[in-house]
Scaffold this active site. Structure first.
Site, PDB file in Angstrom:
ATOM      1  CB  SER A 166     -74.069  -8.212 -16.803  1.00 47.55           C
ATOM      2  OG  SER A 166     -74.782  -6.991 -16.915  1.00 47.55           O
ATOM      3  CG  HIS A 172     -73.195  -9.418 -20.903  1.00 46.82           C
ATOM      4  ND1 HIS A 172     -73.422 -10.124 -22.064  1.00 46.82           N
ATOM      5  CD2 HIS A 172     -74.376  -8.849 -20.572  1.00 46.82           C
ATOM      6  CE1 HIS A 172     -74.687  -9.996 -22.413  1.00 46.82           C
ATOM      7  NE2 HIS A 172     -75.298  -9.217 -21.531  1.00 46.82           N
ATOM      8  CG  ASP A 225     -76.439  -5.933 -20.227  1.00 48.30           C
ATOM      9  OD1 ASP A 225     -76.769  -6.757 -21.108  1.00 48.30           O
ATOM     10  OD2 ASP A 225     -76.095  -6.260 -19.080  1.00 48.30           O
ATOM     11  CG  MET A 236     -80.327  -1.602 -21.546  1.00 42.99           C
ATOM     12  SD  MET A 236     -80.999  -1.737 -19.879  1.00 42.99           S
ATOM     13  CE  MET A 236     -80.502  -3.411 -19.478  1.00 42.99           C
ATOM     14  CG  HIS A 291     -77.459  -8.109 -24.410  1.00 39.97           C
ATOM     15  ND1 HIS A 291     -78.065  -8.492 -23.229  1.00 39.97           N
ATOM     16  CD2 HIS A 291     -78.391  -8.276 -25.375  1.00 39.97           C
ATOM     17  CE1 HIS A 291     -79.306  -8.862 -23.476  1.00 39.97           C
ATOM     18  NE2 HIS A 291     -79.541  -8.730 -24.771  1.00 39.97           N
ATOM     19  CG  MET A 337     -81.181  -5.624 -24.357  1.00 37.21           C
ATOM     20  SD  MET A 337     -80.943  -5.798 -22.579  1.00 37.21           S
ATOM     21  CE  MET A 337     -79.208  -5.362 -22.477  1.00 37.21           C
ATOM     22  CG  MET A 387     -82.698 -11.936 -23.379  1.00 35.89           C
ATOM     23  SD  MET A 387     -81.212 -11.401 -22.497  1.00 35.89           S
ATOM     24  CE  MET A 387     -81.914 -10.743 -20.983  1.00 35.89           C
ATOM     25  CG  ASP A 441     -78.139 -11.558 -20.110  1.00 34.78           C
ATOM     26  OD1 ASP A 441     -78.037 -11.371 -18.880  1.00 34.78           O
ATOM     27  OD2 ASP A 441     -78.055 -10.639 -20.960  1.00 34.78           O
TER      28      ASP A 441
HETATM   29  C1  DX5 Z   1     -80.788  -7.703 -18.398  1.00 35.49           C
HETATM   30  C2  DX5 Z   1     -79.374  -7.714 -18.884  1.00 35.49           C
HETATM   31  C3  DX5 Z   1     -78.528  -8.631 -18.114  1.00 35.49           C
HETATM   32  C4  DX5 Z   1     -78.450  -8.291 -16.645  1.00 35.49           C
HETATM   33  C5  DX5 Z   1     -78.323  -9.549 -15.869  1.00 35.49           C
HETATM   34  O1  DX5 Z   1     -81.557  -6.914 -19.231  1.00 35.49           O
HETATM   35  O2  DX5 Z   1     -79.318  -8.096 -20.240  1.00 35.49           O
HETATM   36  O3  DX5 Z   1     -77.244  -8.783 -18.689  1.00 35.49           O
HETATM   37  O4  DX5 Z   1     -77.384  -7.440 -16.326  1.00 35.49           O
HETATM   38  O5  DX5 Z   1     -78.331  -9.234 -14.513  1.00 35.49           O
HETATM   39  P1  DX5 Z   1     -78.628 -10.381 -13.446  1.00 35.49           P
HETATM   40  O6  DX5 Z   1     -77.550 -11.397 -13.582  1.00 35.49           O
HETATM   41  O7  DX5 Z   1     -78.599  -9.655 -12.147  1.00 35.49           O
HETATM   42  O8  DX5 Z   1     -79.988 -10.940 -13.765  1.00 35.49           O
HETATM   43 ZN    ZN Z   2     -77.328  -8.699 -21.102  1.00 34.80          ZN
END
Ligand code: DX5
Ligand code: ZN
Length: 215
Positions: free
Chosen positions: A9, A34, A36, A38, A67, A69, A138, A174
């Protein structure tokens, strides 16, 4: 047990050098990347959107695993598709019309996934497990990298593995995935591990950090 897919990620990568970072983790052996997204509404943080994904696309041959969010992902999906995503995961908690949006992703020719937050039971996925390509457990509350793994997530992975039967979905995890919990997750049934800080802020090279997660 089987060899997990590792999906670094980039949330904890160096945002000032993202192209270099995505090339480096692919060269280090990660098959997936990956990404993310947001919106500051579904989670209390803002990361990046479709424009950044589009700019990174030429720099990596990895599978782009998005992903989302965000609240109301339907509005965002066309631009994420156009940006070069391969797979899009949305949250059960982020939309009223889960089934419709999975169809929207499939109609665009991509693989579709559904994620559940730590407070959401596996049962919330039941109506869509026949049609999704992946499920995402998650194992932290989404929004930030570097949080601690929530131990009960292991039971969710095992339950999804137990209930999968002949279905094809990949079981993904994740949040807080580290070398010290990766083997147990794979043993419980995880097919894919997302790792942010374990890869980008781990003690070794990216290749060593990725290898450590494979066990
Ligand atoms: C959290 C994200 C993850 C995050 C994981 O909201 O969806 O993908 O980057 O990071 P680590 O592996 O550091 O928990
Ligand atoms: Zn993620």
């Amino acid at each position: 047990s089987h060899r997990p897919i590792i999906a670094p990620s980039i949330l904890t990568a160096d945002y000032a050098h993202l192209a270099r970072e995505v090339r480096a983790v692919h060269d280090a052996g990660a098959e997936w990347l990956h990404l993310d997204v947001m919106d500051g509404v579904f989670v209390p943080n803002i990361s990046f959107g479709a424009d950044v994904v589009r700019k990174l696309r030429p720099h990596s041959a990895a599978v782009f695993d998005l992903h989302l969010m965000v609240l109301d992902p339907a509005a965002m999906i066309p631009s994420i598709v156009a940006a070069g995503a391969d797979r899009i995961t949305i949250h059960v908690e982020g939309t009223i019309h889960l089934h419709r949006i999975i169809g929207q992703i499939h109609d665009a020719g991509l693989k579709a996934g559904v994620a559940i937050n730590p407070g959401t039971p596996v049962a919330a996925l039941e109506a869509v497990t026949d049609i999704v390509d992946q499920v995402l457990v998650m194992s932290v509350n989404p929004g930030f990298g570097g949080q601690s793994f929530i131990a009960s997530s292991l039971d969710k992975v095992a339950a999804l593995r137990e209930r999968r039967g002949a279905r094809q979905y990949l079981i993904c995890v994740d949040g807080g995935v580290k070398p010290d919990n990766a083997a147990a997750l794979v043993e419980a049934g995880a097919d894919m591990l997302v790792a942010g800080s374990a890869v980008f802020q781990g003690a070794g090279t990216y290749a060593e950090n990725i290898a450590a997660l494979r066990g």
